[in-house]
Design a protein around this motif. Sequence first.
Motif, PDB file in Angstrom:
ATOM      1  N   PRO A 147       0.180  -1.870  -6.377  1.00 20.23           N
ATOM      2  CA  PRO A 147       0.021  -2.896  -5.340  1.00 20.23           C
ATOM      3  C   PRO A 147      -0.391  -4.242  -5.919  1.00 20.23           C
ATOM      4  N   LYS A 197       0.810  -1.224   0.000  1.00 22.08           N
ATOM      5  CA  LYS A 197       0.000   0.000   0.000  1.00 22.08           C
ATOM      6  C   LYS A 197       0.840   1.270   0.000  1.00 22.08           C
ATOM      7  N   TYR A 198       1.987   1.232   0.695  1.00 17.23           N
ATOM      8  CA  TYR A 198       2.719   2.486   0.900  1.00 17.23           C
ATOM      9  C   TYR A 198       4.184   2.419   0.474  1.00 17.23           C
ATOM     10  N   LEU A 237      -2.044  -8.211  -1.002  1.00 15.52           N
ATOM     11  CA  LEU A 237      -3.019  -7.548  -0.130  1.00 15.52           C
ATOM     12  C   LEU A 237      -4.016  -8.556   0.432  1.00 15.52           C
TER      13      LEU A 237
END
Length: 224
Positions: A126, A114-115, A131
């Motif tokens: 992503p 995500k970051y 995830l």
Amino acid sequence: MRQLYHFWLSPFSRKVRLVLAEKKLDFELVAEPVWERREEFLRLNPAGQVPVLQEEDGTIIADSTVICEYIDEVHNDAPLMGSTPVERAEIRRLVAWFDGKFNTEVTDNLLGEKYLKRYFAKGSTPDTGCLRAGRVNVGHHLDYLGWLFERRKWLAGDHLTMADIAAAAQISVIDYMGDIKWARHERAKEWYMRIKSRPSMREILADRQVGFPPSSHYADLDFE
């Protein structure tokens, strides 16, 4: 004043911040963009990783486990590593669980995709598989945490220890991103509410990463 080189959403940086706060030690936070690999920072820690603690006398200590055990040994009026070999073994087992297994199976998949990917792999998007894996895995870990908390006052026994701090550091990052379905994990939620209400968590709950806001309940002590 001692300085802690850190990154706001690094669970390992948060672990050291929590230990320093539990020990009521003054420190200054120095945000370090590790992806830039600054020469000045690499001279402090050739591994190029946060956290790094610089004591007032210039002593440099790197690696969150090393830093935390050092702090606990030097400031041992309220020990976080237990008082017997058996207690220390269980605390170290759980610290290794959250620093290693949880971080690999959950935090790397969620925070990483995500970051962090935007800095370490510019142009990448992503990975939805990562995830999905992170969100499934966090449920399994919270089930185990809840199982521990049903049998103990804290994760490793009758007192707050480094095990609780390591767990809180990781979980606070995932909660920041809103990736925990707390209604499915009531016992884990009870534990997190207990540690979330401690004074040592106040600054962690005030954290805000520019361009990456927290979940709506992140700072709430009574949350859903």
